[in-house]
Design a protein around this motif. Structure first.
Motif, PDB file in Angstrom:
ATOM      1  N   ALA A 178     -63.062 -20.638 -43.181  1.00 57.96           N
ATOM      2  CA  ALA A 178     -62.684 -20.076 -44.710  1.00 57.96           C
ATOM      3  C   ALA A 178     -63.268 -20.167 -45.652  1.00 57.96           C
ATOM      4  O   ALA A 178     -64.052 -19.373 -46.632  1.00 57.96           O
ATOM      5  CB  ALA A 178     -61.115 -19.834 -44.613  1.00 57.96           C
ATOM      6  N   LYS A 221     -65.065 -12.368 -30.988  1.00 61.16           N
ATOM      7  CA  LYS A 221     -65.220 -12.680 -28.852  1.00 61.16           C
ATOM      8  C   LYS A 221     -63.490 -12.386 -29.226  1.00 61.16           C
ATOM      9  O   LYS A 221     -63.211 -13.978 -29.042  1.00 61.16           O
ATOM     10  CB  LYS A 221     -66.513 -13.921 -29.022  1.00 61.16           C
ATOM     11  CG  LYS A 221     -66.012 -13.458 -28.052  1.00 61.16           C
ATOM     12  CD  LYS A 221     -67.498 -14.175 -26.976  1.00 61.16           C
ATOM     13  CE  LYS A 221     -67.067 -13.852 -25.444  1.00 61.16           C
ATOM     14  NZ  LYS A 221     -68.533 -14.222 -25.398  1.00 61.16           N
ATOM     15  N   ASP A 276     -61.881 -19.199 -32.501  1.00 63.37           N
ATOM     16  CA  ASP A 276     -61.069 -19.262 -33.643  1.00 63.37           C
ATOM     17  C   ASP A 276     -61.003 -17.785 -34.430  1.00 63.37           C
ATOM     18  O   ASP A 276     -60.545 -17.534 -35.369  1.00 63.37           O
ATOM     19  CB  ASP A 276     -61.872 -20.334 -34.250  1.00 63.37           C
ATOM     20  CG  ASP A 276     -61.427 -21.528 -34.044  1.00 63.37           C
ATOM     21  OD1 ASP A 276     -60.679 -22.054 -34.534  1.00 63.37           O
ATOM     22  OD2 ASP A 276     -62.135 -22.351 -33.570  1.00 63.37           O
ATOM     23  N   PRO A 290     -60.692 -15.065 -32.469  1.00 59.98           N
ATOM     24  CA  PRO A 290     -60.854 -14.151 -31.503  1.00 59.98           C
ATOM     25  C   PRO A 290     -60.592 -12.386 -31.633  1.00 59.98           C
ATOM     26  O   PRO A 290     -61.166 -11.438 -30.481  1.00 59.98           O
ATOM     27  CB  PRO A 290     -59.140 -14.611 -31.617  1.00 59.98           C
ATOM     28  CG  PRO A 290     -58.802 -14.440 -32.365  1.00 59.98           C
ATOM     29  CD  PRO A 290     -59.963 -15.129 -33.442  1.00 59.98           C
ATOM     30  N   ASP A 291     -60.029 -12.123 -32.876  1.00 62.61           N
ATOM     31  CA  ASP A 291     -60.115 -10.412 -32.607  1.00 62.61           C
ATOM     32  C   ASP A 291     -60.487  -9.091 -33.758  1.00 62.61           C
ATOM     33  O   ASP A 291     -60.756 -10.480 -34.812  1.00 62.61           O
ATOM     34  CB  ASP A 291     -58.741 -10.352 -32.258  1.00 62.61           C
ATOM     35  CG  ASP A 291     -57.486 -10.709 -33.122  1.00 62.61           C
ATOM     36  OD1 ASP A 291     -58.733 -11.615 -34.645  1.00 62.61           O
ATOM     37  OD2 ASP A 291     -56.577 -11.126 -32.961  1.00 62.61           O
ATOM     38  N   TRP A 292     -60.405  -8.097 -33.770  1.00 62.66           N
ATOM     39  CA  TRP A 292     -60.893  -7.705 -35.194  1.00 62.66           C
ATOM     40  C   TRP A 292     -60.165  -8.498 -36.510  1.00 62.66           C
ATOM     41  O   TRP A 292     -60.483  -7.775 -37.248  1.00 62.66           O
ATOM     42  CB  TRP A 292     -60.846  -5.782 -35.219  1.00 62.66           C
ATOM     43  CG  TRP A 292     -59.774  -5.543 -34.898  1.00 62.66           C
ATOM     44  CD1 TRP A 292     -59.182  -4.977 -33.732  1.00 62.66           C
ATOM     45  CD2 TRP A 292     -58.949  -4.865 -36.108  1.00 62.66           C
ATOM     46  NE1 TRP A 292     -58.431  -4.945 -34.532  1.00 62.66           N
ATOM     47  CE2 TRP A 292     -58.150  -3.843 -35.665  1.00 62.66           C
ATOM     48  CE3 TRP A 292     -59.351  -5.328 -37.501  1.00 62.66           C
ATOM     49  CZ2 TRP A 292     -57.009  -3.245 -36.899  1.00 62.66           C
ATOM     50  CZ3 TRP A 292     -58.023  -4.220 -38.319  1.00 62.66           C
ATOM     51  CH2 TRP A 292     -57.279  -3.498 -37.969  1.00 62.66           C
ATOM     52  N   GLY A 293     -59.187  -8.023 -36.168  1.00 60.20           N
ATOM     53  CA  GLY A 293     -57.876  -8.003 -37.058  1.00 60.20           C
ATOM     54  C   GLY A 293     -58.374  -9.718 -38.091  1.00 60.20           C
ATOM     55  O   GLY A 293     -58.670 -10.214 -39.133  1.00 60.20           O
ATOM     56  N   THR A 294     -58.643 -11.250 -36.982  1.00 55.00           N
ATOM     57  CA  THR A 294     -58.977 -11.707 -37.505  1.00 55.00           C
ATOM     58  C   THR A 294     -60.407 -11.753 -38.710  1.00 55.00           C
ATOM     59  O   THR A 294     -60.207 -12.567 -39.371  1.00 55.00           O
ATOM     60  CB  THR A 294     -59.852 -13.081 -36.745  1.00 55.00           C
ATOM     61  OG1 THR A 294     -58.352 -13.681 -36.304  1.00 55.00           O
ATOM     62  CG2 THR A 294     -60.131 -14.571 -37.282  1.00 55.00           C
ATOM     63  N   TYR A 318     -61.488  -9.137 -39.842  1.00 52.35           N
ATOM     64  CA  TYR A 318     -61.078  -8.036 -40.808  1.00 52.35           C
ATOM     65  C   TYR A 318     -60.453  -9.483 -41.912  1.00 52.35           C
ATOM     66  O   TYR A 318     -60.894  -9.293 -43.331  1.00 52.35           O
ATOM     67  CB  TYR A 318     -60.100  -7.015 -40.728  1.00 52.35           C
ATOM     68  CG  TYR A 318     -59.878  -6.011 -41.997  1.00 52.35           C
ATOM     69  CD1 TYR A 318     -60.535  -5.493 -42.265  1.00 52.35           C
ATOM     70  CD2 TYR A 318     -58.077  -6.307 -41.727  1.00 52.35           C
ATOM     71  CE1 TYR A 318     -60.305  -4.339 -42.822  1.00 52.35           C
ATOM     72  CE2 TYR A 318     -57.923  -6.014 -43.216  1.00 52.35           C
ATOM     73  CZ  TYR A 318     -59.011  -4.247 -43.252  1.00 52.35           C
ATOM     74  OH  TYR A 318     -58.024  -3.437 -44.258  1.00 52.35           O
ATOM     75  N   ALA A 319     -59.725  -9.985 -41.857  1.00 49.91           N
ATOM     76  CA  ALA A 319     -59.090 -10.668 -42.578  1.00 49.91           C
ATOM     77  C   ALA A 319     -59.969 -11.610 -43.515  1.00 49.91           C
ATOM     78  O   ALA A 319     -59.636 -11.993 -44.569  1.00 49.91           O
ATOM     79  CB  ALA A 319     -57.895 -11.572 -41.499  1.00 49.91           C
ATOM     80  N   GLN A 320     -60.836 -11.982 -42.667  1.00 47.24           N
ATOM     81  CA  GLN A 320     -61.675 -13.725 -42.710  1.00 47.24           C
ATOM     82  C   GLN A 320     -62.660 -12.545 -43.890  1.00 47.24           C
ATOM     83  O   GLN A 320     -63.354 -12.929 -44.707  1.00 47.24           O
ATOM     84  CB  GLN A 320     -62.770 -13.731 -42.091  1.00 47.24           C
ATOM     85  CG  GLN A 320     -61.838 -15.265 -41.050  1.00 47.24           C
ATOM     86  CD  GLN A 320     -61.113 -16.283 -42.180  1.00 47.24           C
ATOM     87  OE1 GLN A 320     -62.109 -16.419 -43.311  1.00 47.24           O
ATOM     88  NE2 GLN A 320     -60.811 -17.209 -41.094  1.00 47.24           N
ATOM     89  N   ILE A 323     -60.304   0.891 -32.707  1.00 43.52           N
ATOM     90  CA  ILE A 323     -60.866  -0.132 -33.159  1.00 43.52           C
ATOM     91  C   ILE A 323     -62.008   0.247 -34.620  1.00 43.52           C
ATOM     92  O   ILE A 323     -62.376   0.381 -35.280  1.00 43.52           O
ATOM     93  CB  ILE A 323     -60.869  -1.092 -32.473  1.00 43.52           C
ATOM     94  CG1 ILE A 323     -59.759  -2.440 -32.379  1.00 43.52           C
ATOM     95  CG2 ILE A 323     -61.830  -2.985 -33.340  1.00 43.52           C
ATOM     96  CD1 ILE A 323     -60.232  -3.251 -31.244  1.00 43.52           C
ATOM     97  N   GLN A 334     -61.108   2.214 -36.864  1.00 43.18           N
ATOM     98  CA  GLN A 334     -60.141   1.589 -38.324  1.00 43.18           C
ATOM     99  C   GLN A 334     -61.069   1.181 -38.710  1.00 43.18           C
ATOM    100  O   GLN A 334     -60.575   0.755 -40.152  1.00 43.18           O
ATOM    101  CB  GLN A 334     -59.348   0.641 -36.807  1.00 43.18           C
ATOM    102  CG  GLN A 334     -58.250  -0.373 -38.438  1.00 43.18           C
ATOM    103  CD  GLN A 334     -56.960   0.640 -38.515  1.00 43.18           C
ATOM    104  OE1 GLN A 334     -57.356   1.473 -39.747  1.00 43.18           O
ATOM    105  NE2 GLN A 334     -55.496   0.791 -38.163  1.00 43.18           N
ATOM    106  N   ARG A 381     -62.669   3.377 -41.373  1.00 45.45           N
ATOM    107  CA  ARG A 381     -61.333   3.860 -42.011  1.00 45.45           C
ATOM    108  C   ARG A 381     -61.411   2.705 -43.442  1.00 45.45           C
ATOM    109  O   ARG A 381     -61.162   3.217 -44.168  1.00 45.45           O
ATOM    110  CB  ARG A 381     -60.526   4.311 -41.875  1.00 45.45           C
ATOM    111  CG  ARG A 381     -59.217   4.357 -42.390  1.00 45.45           C
ATOM    112  CD  ARG A 381     -57.871   4.159 -41.875  1.00 45.45           C
ATOM    113  NE  ARG A 381     -56.432   4.557 -42.253  1.00 45.45           N
ATOM    114  CZ  ARG A 381     -55.450   4.008 -42.681  1.00 45.45           C
ATOM    115  NH1 ARG A 381     -55.893   2.330 -41.892  1.00 45.45           N
ATOM    116  NH2 ARG A 381     -54.519   3.778 -43.686  1.00 45.45           N
ATOM    117  N   LEU A 382     -61.594   1.662 -42.868  1.00 51.48           N
ATOM    118  CA  LEU A 382     -61.276   0.281 -43.680  1.00 51.48           C
ATOM    119  C   LEU A 382     -62.521  -0.153 -44.450  1.00 51.48           C
ATOM    120  O   LEU A 382     -62.677  -1.240 -45.402  1.00 51.48           O
ATOM    121  CB  LEU A 382     -60.190  -0.494 -42.750  1.00 51.48           C
ATOM    122  CG  LEU A 382     -59.192  -0.498 -42.282  1.00 51.48           C
ATOM    123  CD1 LEU A 382     -59.137  -1.603 -41.744  1.00 51.48           C
ATOM    124  CD2 LEU A 382     -58.475  -0.271 -43.733  1.00 51.48           C
TER     125      LEU A 382
END
Lengths: 390, 390, 390, 390
Positions: D162, D183, D193, D195-199, D201-203, D229, D232, D235-236
């Protein structure tokens, strides 16, 4: 709690032999990068020396597997003498038919008879080497496969593999075995020619009794119950050997027991109840790992100790109590018998036993404190570190 | 573009027969809820009538599979007459040894000889039914397995299954087959006794030539190359039948071709090149699906049409061009030959061909416009809708 | 080795509270069959009594989660008094919008405003119940999703869920939380409306600070690193609660720690280092399991003990040594620090500690020897055993 | 059937732009072997020339993505002029922090401030290059992660990422974007570090409005519903770009649409309904593939055509009919509307349309018949073929 008594299981533990792969002592990596590590071996001789260090500290690794041509030398009898001088034997010979340009579209499965000929001849060359090294197992892992649907006929390839293997099998000496490994995917990304135990089983049955299957613990689809396959191959008399490693995702080739220690325990429990640890058992145990970012020798030390510790746990399962609970359909009770052995901390007792046999109680610490790693880093500062040879 | 000519493939298409599962016409659901649907069949007779409707509109579904005891009736000869009166035959008999309380810990693999006896006798009862119905295939899917490591001996269970199957196999008539299905997981969550094609293959080989394997397209680990298994079982002479459905995750039992139409195409291509569509081929094609939220008859119509359309595409592959590109290692060219057939829109030509044979050009629309669904909903407003009988 | 000293961690262990799900004391099963078990509870009152038994023997389970409408009673204040009389509190209220026929195509995501209204009202009813029971968490797991591509607009559904949740959120009392669970798949087989932590996170962030995420350990894609999500949600301040269970394949709902004990350890280690065990932590711990074939009370006992034992191991990690090895990029050393705690057998020390606090040293054995299970089997021989109410 | 009319969708198709990765024109492979291919580009200039060939034949690929340092040149303004002279623009700049020895244990997440400094500076250098090349997107894919549990603190790494990203983000020009890719795994095998869309997105939310997410279609866990995804992130408001490719197993990097064409269709359908094809949409489309065994230029031609063909199908979905069927909960009807578009053979109409715009009707054949590949093979016979630069 006192340390668990190992009395009933030390004979089995004393017999335990885990073959080390010469290539674990060279550098490895991913398609993105192969990082170097200070002190990495530069030659087959140095790889064998490093393997001998692991054996010296643990007594667990009396043999070293070779990979041809990575470990090609001018004089294999001399290499054998080198190994024996260091206290280890040369073991399984692994053929490599995936790193020459001619193998771009396959080796034993290739549609071009000339390429198949080259690939078969490479295996016959491996048999020659085995005569020199005293090895009895020829292990065949094929990278053969295709990347796109339609690229080749899966059926024709399967038949060609059968023919190629038969030609190699015919040249086995009576005490030699052909060990056919299977793998779910990689480096081929659509189909792999020997992708599962069923295919290896069907192929080795067609060859004859000297052909068996190699189970690499990282070569399965997600969720596969690997210990079931261990049970089944033992039952069918075709479990030739293990390639141990561990994985979270694909064929990650991490240290055995690092990703899912309970799975390793379950696998070794099936080996135990299936007779795979019995004297004279045909099942052989090897490591096949990549130490991409960690030191090689400590990585191999950790690996053989993980296998030893988990074997001890598996041997401690109270089989009588287990059988009783199973017979009564006491689901929780039977599970608890198994878990009790898994959760037992065998490390103190093993440390004592090791010390009693003249080995360091803690081989990892003994190695760290020996300064050997620093010595190697200094000694091997120049030259080309060994790698996969691609 | 004009519609593709089907000339060379209509003989094969005309022979195509897809067996419908009686249970697809009853309600099904998940462990969370079984929803009702207006017009759902209430009896074996009504399920057969619904299946006959599918056949009448498509000519694709001449037989109906039974599930025993879900479809137990007092008089199977009468049920057969009922079916034949509606233009269909009774087909495969599926045994069910997973819904009685005694099977809580297994059936053919159970450690209690009394439970095994009951399970074996149930299969012998199925053979009796087959004599009455004229069925030739006894299909065995076993829910047997365990939920927790240690719960039972996987090896002992495997041996007991072998014994139980042998006892059933011995009672087969010369024209009957024992078809052993495998499944990755569910309802057992630790180990399944017949989890993969290798296990089914090993078991049926031990039985004899009248034993073959059933491949359910939804019963594999994530990522499994199913068409490879199709090729291998055809090569080994043990592909008895398909249970078609599709899945995104586990054994979702969705409409065949709905989740991955290209996979269905590849599977049918392997069937084609492996001789599975040839006259006299021993391979049989069935659906095994759950229409949890959609109407049953239209769901089955959609399913058989999906298989027909994808079979047409698979048969349209230019195998000569494919072979040429494969021989030249023209990766992209070979793939393009395959994709060309897959991307061909066969629907207009099939509609014409259907009409020419006296079937509705669009069976789904014909059914919708017939008002039959509304008729059934009114007619079957009372009584208990058929379900899985759990 | 002596038993590990728990001195530094007993405060945390003494605070540990694991909420039991009332539904774990009723029967459950798969879509294929729900088997019965002697002594299974028949009413919400009996389920609470069974949960109280678990707490009495372990001191680990002071609260019981309710599932509405499965646990609907005429008088929730009376139910609360019943629970408190038995020594436990009523905890999280779980809403159920998946077992009425109107929810066939969704609940909070349904396109029909009338269905959404009913679903929202059900949640408002749950808030009323919470006022009576003293519960502070409303947990929402939505079965909403679709089975076929195109069946509905995923985007419109996502927006409708946001609107529905906002309406529920608006009615929360200041001390109440809305806890949104996510699940990879099942019962929907194409898309699930809240399939992953990212979706739950985006939805709860849009609601406000009283909305948090529930992480069910069985609700992820194969291979997912669950402890990473634990770390991330703790970091983002949105980890509301856990639903513990374990799985080999899908959402198997096995006993927590039974399938991959090392994963449970890693999860609890992340909870520990992320402050989730600190006093006043907002993270709550629940079980959500199905004891399909094993006894319910012993199954819950085993579960809370597994969590306790693994928590002890996680708390025993030498974080200072871990940090040192991490700082030096000592890959094997850092891993060994973690593994050392995992391999430590904490059972003897925990048994001593339990006894010192007035609990049975071995609660599973104490329960077995108490004859309580036999008592319940006799006492509850008639009537309808509780189940999932489908 | 006549060819489908493209009238209503040609504006969108004419706007379609798919960025090509320079590295697709160099050699790539697996960890086992990188095979060579005759005619492979040797320099950034040749890679751009090959990309321009793809654009010339299709009109679909007006920009070329660079990878730094693989495409480092002394004069980026000159490289830009070279590209523009060939009719293409330089596009996204991809940073590479995974191939230097200092990145063995991470880059932006590394615990050593000096390594982070180097990694951050590399990104600032990329921003400088972007100023020269006219690129607006800085795409960051991080290989950062660990191989063994305990190796490093996942939480500390997340915080360091971050911080590092914030420092880079601060240097963005107003028209530039930071695009953060995620990835599932590889090259790290325990944890990744991002690994996914949620991470991601949060970053990116923490950074600001110029930060968006890149979705690589091959970077998900098995079974993940990728189009969800897509929906989503649209949408976001955080879907920045796609990296297209396809996979059967892991991150196979096969030709987009080759493994699961129906998935590609569903993804593009979500793009369409979510406004991603609208004029001024911020969503960018790129390829990220490896042509390990097939020719590079034809591989890229096939790829952009696959995207074009599937886009046409997605645009042909009768959204009005779809909405109607959805509103009526006509599961099969809604699915059929979607499938109807998918099964439509758009190739003839696209060929006509291409020809009408002055492009070859069949770009793959046109390239094959041009002799260009043979010309390149001859011209580039010497020198070092470009590769991944590891």
């Amino acid at each position: 709690m006192t340390a668990p008594r190992l009395d009933g299981i030390t004979d089995t533990l004393a017999r335990q032999a885990i073959e080390l792969p010469s290539w674990a002592f060279g550098n490895s990596g991913t398609r993105f990068k192969v990082f170097g590590t200070p002190g990495t071996a530069r030659t087959p001789q140095e790889k064998i020396a490093d393997a001998a260090t692991v054996h010296e500290l643990t007594g667990l690794a009396p043999t070293v597997a070779l990979h041809i041509p990575w470990d090609e030398v001018a004089d294999f009898a001399a290499l054998r003498a080198h190994a024996e001088g260091l206290g280890v034997q040369l073991g399984t010979v692994n053929s490599n038919t995936f790193q020459d340009e001619i193998y771009k579209f396959g080796s034993l499965a290739h549609s071009d008879p000339a390429v198949r000929r080259t690939a078969i001849d490479h295996h016959l060359r491996c048999l020659e080497i085995m005569a020199d090294t005293g090895s009895t197992d020829l292990k065949i892992w094929l990278a053969d496969g295709t990347n796109y649907p339609g690229q080749d006929s899966m059926r024709a390839r399967q038949d060609r593999i059968a023919d190629s293997l038969a030609e190699i099998y015919d040249q086995l000496a009576p005490d030699q075995r052909l060990v056919l490994e299977y793998k779910f995917f990689e480096p081929a990304f659509y189909h792999t020619d020997v992708p599962d135990w069923g295919t290896s089983y069907a192929q080795v049955c067609a060859l004859g009794e000297q052909a068996v299957t190699c189970l690499d613990t990282g070569h399965h689809a997600p969720g596969t119950n690997v210990e079931f396959i261990v049970m089944q191959l033992l039952r069918l008399g075709r479990l030739g050997s293990f390639d141990f490693n561990s994985r979270f995702y694909a064929d990650d080739d991490l240290i055995v027991g690092a990703a899912d220690p309970f799975q390793l325990f379950r696998i070794l429990h099936e080996v135990a109840v299936g007779g795979g640890f019995d004297e004279g058992s045909p099942v052989r145990f090897m490591l096949d790992q990549c130490h991409n970012i960690e030191d090689k020798i400590p990585g191999q030390l950790r690996s053989v100790l993980n296998v030893q510790e988990m074997t001890a746990r598996a041997l401690l399962v109270d089989r009588e109590a287990l059988g009783r609970a199973q017979a009564e359909h006491d689901v929780l009770g039977a599970n608890e018998v198994l878990m009790d052995a898994f959760q037992t901390d065998v490390r103190p007792a093993l440390a004592e036993w090791r010390a009693a046999r003249g080995f360091p109680a803690d081989p990892v610490r003994a190695y760290a404190e020996s300064g050997h790693q620093q010595h190697l880093a200094a000694q091997r500062a120049d030259g080309q570190q060994a790698g996969w040879g691609a």
